[in-house]
Design a protein around this motif. Structure first.
Motif, mmCIF file in Angstrom:
data_model
loop_
_atom_site.group_PDB
_atom_site.id
_atom_site.type_symbol
_atom_site.label_atom_id
_atom_site.label_comp_id
_atom_site.label_asym_id
_atom_site.label_seq_id
_atom_site.Cartn_x
_atom_site.Cartn_y
_atom_site.Cartn_z
ATOM 1 N N PHE A 90 42.841 31.136 44.511
ATOM 2 C CA PHE A 90 41.962 32.108 45.071
ATOM 3 C C PHE A 90 40.550 32.100 43.855
ATOM 4 O O PHE A 90 41.013 32.548 42.859
ATOM 5 N N ASN A 106 37.575 22.449 48.353
ATOM 6 C CA ASN A 106 37.375 23.888 48.012
ATOM 7 C C ASN A 106 36.928 24.445 49.325
ATOM 8 O O ASN A 106 35.716 23.991 49.914
ATOM 9 N N PHE A 107 37.567 25.389 50.083
ATOM 10 C CA PHE A 107 36.991 26.123 51.126
ATOM 11 C C PHE A 107 35.885 27.027 50.766
ATOM 12 O O PHE A 107 35.660 27.470 49.756
ATOM 13 N N PRO A 108 34.911 27.133 51.869
ATOM 14 C CA PRO A 108 33.786 28.131 51.404
ATOM 15 C C PRO A 108 34.060 29.801 51.337
ATOM 16 O O PRO A 108 33.176 30.580 51.138
ATOM 17 N N ILE A 109 35.503 29.991 51.677
ATOM 18 C CA ILE A 109 35.778 31.477 51.807
ATOM 19 C C ILE A 109 36.548 31.973 50.455
ATOM 20 O O ILE A 109 37.626 32.459 50.696
ATOM 21 N N PHE A 110 36.417 31.406 49.394
ATOM 22 C CA PHE A 110 37.033 31.685 48.076
ATOM 23 C C PHE A 110 38.476 31.229 48.071
ATOM 24 O O PHE A 110 39.319 31.789 47.530
ATOM 25 N N ILE A 111 38.812 30.235 48.748
ATOM 26 C CA ILE A 111 40.226 29.421 48.607
ATOM 27 C C ILE A 111 40.167 28.120 48.415
ATOM 28 O O ILE A 111 39.130 27.308 49.029
ATOM 29 N N ARG A 112 40.962 27.423 47.502
ATOM 30 C CA ARG A 112 40.896 26.191 47.345
ATOM 31 C C ARG A 112 42.418 25.620 47.521
ATOM 32 O O ARG A 112 43.451 26.401 47.487
ATOM 33 N N ALA A 137 37.619 34.214 43.912
ATOM 34 C CA ALA A 137 36.577 35.292 44.251
ATOM 35 C C ALA A 137 35.860 35.636 42.936
ATOM 36 O O ALA A 137 34.829 36.078 43.184
#
Length: 184
Positions: free
Chosen positions: A137, A100-106, A139
């Motif tokens: 995504f 899980n990236f911290p920029i709303f992407i996994r 968000a």
């Protein structure tokens, strides 16, 4: 002046402790729902729905665990020059790893070591494995909109009489879906 320096150092240390995230591990429960947008490969193209559940472990963005996915779809096969319609059901068991990236992407990769695909109309069963690459995504809170690319390899055919034979069926699917990645 000394009191001022002590106050600044104390404030700095307190600020660091309040802003540092502590490492925590969590149980990951993720129900997911998807729709196969299309397929290519052996046989006719097909569309259908998927329903499943991921259960695993998540720490510092990394995630790993088990996945079960059940799919239903209609697929036509060509038998002796004629198209035969089949209602298909597929059950898959596998493992996944992701981040899980911290920029709303996994993103994740999954390997389904057990893929059992049954025809409910023609009484045959195919078995094999599936590989999946996915991106989500996130968000919205507690909701992930997912796009997956799946590579399906079926290598054994079993007919109603119990006879087994080797086969080589390969399909590729594009699936869009949603999931609720819950960490407890």
């Amino acid at each position: 002046m000394k009191a001022y320096k002590k106050l600044n150092i104390t404030g700095l240390i307190l600020g660091l402790f309040l802003t540092v995230n502590t490492a925590s591990a969590a149980l990951l429960l993720e129900p997911h729902l998807g729709f196969n947008l299309g397929s290519s490969g052996d046989g006719e193209s097909y569309n259908g729905s998927q329903l499943g559940m991921r259960v695993g472990y998540q720490q510092l963005g990394f995630m790993t665990g088990l996945d079960f996915t059940r799919s239903t779809y209609d697929q036509d096969f060509v038998v002796a020059g004629a198209k035969v319609a089949n209602d298909m059901e597929r059950n898959e068991w596998g493992v996944f790893v992701g981040y899980n990236f911290p920029i709303f992407i996994r993103a994740w990769a999954a390997y389904y070591f057990s893929n059992t695909t049954k025809s409910t109309t023609s009484n045959f069963e195919l078995t094999g494995n599936t590989t999946e690459l996915g991106v989500g995504f996130t968000a919205l809170p507690f909701l992930s909109v997912n796009l997956m690319y799946r590579m399906i390899n079926l290598d054994e055919l079993k007919v109603a009489s119990g006879t087994k034979s080797s086969t080589d069926v390969s399909n590729k699917e594009f699936v869009i879906g949603i999931s609720l990645p819950l960490t407890l």
